[in-house]
Every structure is written in C-alpha cells, then in structure tokens.
Scaffold this active site. Structure first.
Site, short mmCIF file in Angstrom:
data_model
loop_
_atom_site.label_atom_id
_atom_site.label_comp_id
_atom_site.label_asym_id
_atom_site.label_seq_id
_atom_site.Cartn_x
_atom_site.Cartn_y
_atom_site.Cartn_z
N GLU A 19 -12.21 3.64 -1.10
CA GLU A 19 -11.40 4.55 -1.92
C GLU A 19 -11.20 4.02 -3.34
OE1 GLU A 19 -7.63 5.65 -0.03
OE2 GLU A 19 -6.82 6.10 -2.01
N HIS A 26 -10.25 -5.68 -2.84
CA HIS A 26 -8.92 -5.93 -2.27
C HIS A 26 -9.01 -6.20 -0.78
CE1 HIS A 26 -9.69 -1.58 -2.12
NE2 HIS A 26 -8.98 -1.56 -0.99
N ASP A 58 0.86 -1.19 0.00
CA ASP A 58 0.00 0.00 0.00
C ASP A 58 0.90 1.24 0.00
OD1 ASP A 58 -3.19 0.58 1.17
OD2 ASP A 58 -1.74 2.23 1.09
N ILE A 59 0.57 2.19 -0.84
CA ILE A 59 1.41 3.39 -1.00
C ILE A 59 1.40 4.27 0.27
CG2 ILE A 59 -0.31 4.97 -2.02
CD1 ILE A 59 3.21 4.43 -3.37
N HIS A 113 -6.69 -5.84 2.76
CA HIS A 113 -5.51 -5.22 3.40
C HIS A 113 -4.90 -6.25 4.35
CE1 HIS A 113 -6.58 -0.87 2.57
NE2 HIS A 113 -7.78 -1.40 2.43
P1 5GP Z 1 -9.83 1.32 0.43
O1 5GP Z 1 -10.38 1.32 -0.99
O2 5GP Z 1 -9.73 -0.07 1.00
O3 5GP Z 1 -10.58 2.27 1.32
O4 5GP Z 1 -8.34 1.89 0.36
C1 5GP Z 1 -7.55 1.76 -0.77
C2 5GP Z 1 -6.09 1.65 -0.37
O5 5GP Z 1 -5.32 1.70 -1.56
C3 5GP Z 1 -5.59 2.78 0.53
O6 5GP Z 1 -5.02 2.23 1.71
C4 5GP Z 1 -4.57 3.53 -0.32
O7 5GP Z 1 -3.45 3.99 0.41
C5 5GP Z 1 -4.17 2.48 -1.37
N1 5GP Z 1 -3.85 3.09 -2.66
C6 5GP Z 1 -4.57 4.02 -3.33
N2 5GP Z 1 -3.97 4.34 -4.49
C7 5GP Z 1 -2.83 3.59 -4.54
C8 5GP Z 1 -1.79 3.48 -5.51
O8 5GP Z 1 -1.76 4.14 -6.55
N3 5GP Z 1 -0.79 2.60 -5.23
C9 5GP Z 1 -0.78 1.85 -4.09
N4 5GP Z 1 0.26 1.02 -3.92
N5 5GP Z 1 -1.74 1.94 -3.16
C10 5GP Z 1 -2.76 2.80 -3.38
#
Ligand code: 5GP
Length: 135
Positions: free
Chosen positions: A88, A93, A29-30, A95
């Site tokens: 987001e 996915h 995760d970035i 975590h």
């Molecule tokens: P969620 O959709 O589960 O709420 O969060 C999405 C996750 O993807 C976040 O923790 C965010 O930091 C990660 N994320 C978003 N964009 C990118 C990206 O371009 N690259 C990576 N490696 N992680 C990302």
C-alpha cells in the site's frame, strides 16, 4: 513526491507517534489489525525494505526490537508479531502487532479505533518504549 510516511515523519501529516531517533520512526497504524499495531520506518525514503543498505536494515530491526519490547509491556500479549507487506505505501516499513492468536495478524481485519482510544494506547506504549530507548 514525498510518501505519506515521509509527510508523517516531517510532521506535515499528524500521527500517533511512539518513538524516533536520527534514522528511524515508529507510530501507530491508522487502521490497526489489533490494538497497538505499530509501524516502524526508516526516515530515508526507500520504497522496498530489501533495498535498504545492510546497515540501515539491521538498524531498523534493532530499533523495531526496542519498540517491540516496550509494546509487549504496554499491551500484554503472547508475542509481538512482525510482518512486512508494503503493497500500500511505497516507503519501507515493518508492522509490529501484539498477538495472542494467528488471527490477530489477519490483514483483512483492519479496524478504525476512536481517536481517544488511539491516543491512550499511544501514550501507554510510548512511555514503555521511552524506557527501553533510555529517552
Ligand atoms: P502496507 O504498505 O504494508 O501494505 O500497508 C501500509 C499500512 O500503513 C497499512 O496497514 C495502513 O493502515 C497504514 N497507513 C496507510 N496510511 C496511513 C496513514 O496516513 N497514517 C498511518 N498512521 N498509517 C497509515
């Protein structure tokens, strides 16, 4: 339009890749909530985790299990925590987060680590996960 994770999977956008097989992909995760925070995704673009087929869902969890085993070896911790949020990025996915306390899974505590540190964490985890996957 392809999701950001599909662009990562295709190599259009760079990532710190941990592992992949024909159907699943894992990368750092970035903005990790703890060092080693890894995302595990199906290559098929499905927005919502629970819309995956049963087979895909079980396959994703089994792949995540192998990644979690390597992750725990590479990043010593009490447990690997697993979370599903998906608010987001509309590409299913999981975590995986190395944790010692509940606070290590606090999603309001996202960090940005230097590239060098991300690269060295990635290499360490990748080596351990490769062993688990027999790569
Ligand atoms: P969620 O959709 O589960 O709420 O969060 C999405 C996750 O993807 C976040 O923790 C965010 O930091 C990660 N994320 C978003 N964009 C990118 C990206 O371009 N690259 C990576 N490696 N992680 C990302």
């Amino acid at each position: 339009m392809a999701t950001i994770f599909s662009k990562i999977i295709s190599g259009e956008i760079p990532c710190y890749k941990i592992a992949e097989d024909e159907r699943y992909f894992a990368f750092l995760d970035i903005n990790p909530v703890a060092p080693g925070h890894t995302l595990v995704v199906p290559k098929r673009e499905v927005s919502y985790l629970f819309d995956l087929t049963d087979e895909e869902y079980v396959g994703l969890e089994l792949f995540a299990k192998r990644v979690a085993e390597g992750l725990r070896e590479a990043m010593p911790c009490k447990r690997i925590g697993e979370a599903v949020i998906g608010l987001e990025v509309p590409h299913a996915h999981i975590h995986l987060i190395p944790i010692n306390t509940e606070r290590d899974m606090d999603f309001s505590n996202k960090q940005s680590l230097p590239g060098e540190q991300m690269a060295s964490i990635c290499a360490r985890i990748k080596e351990a996960v490769d062993k688990k996957l027999g790569a």
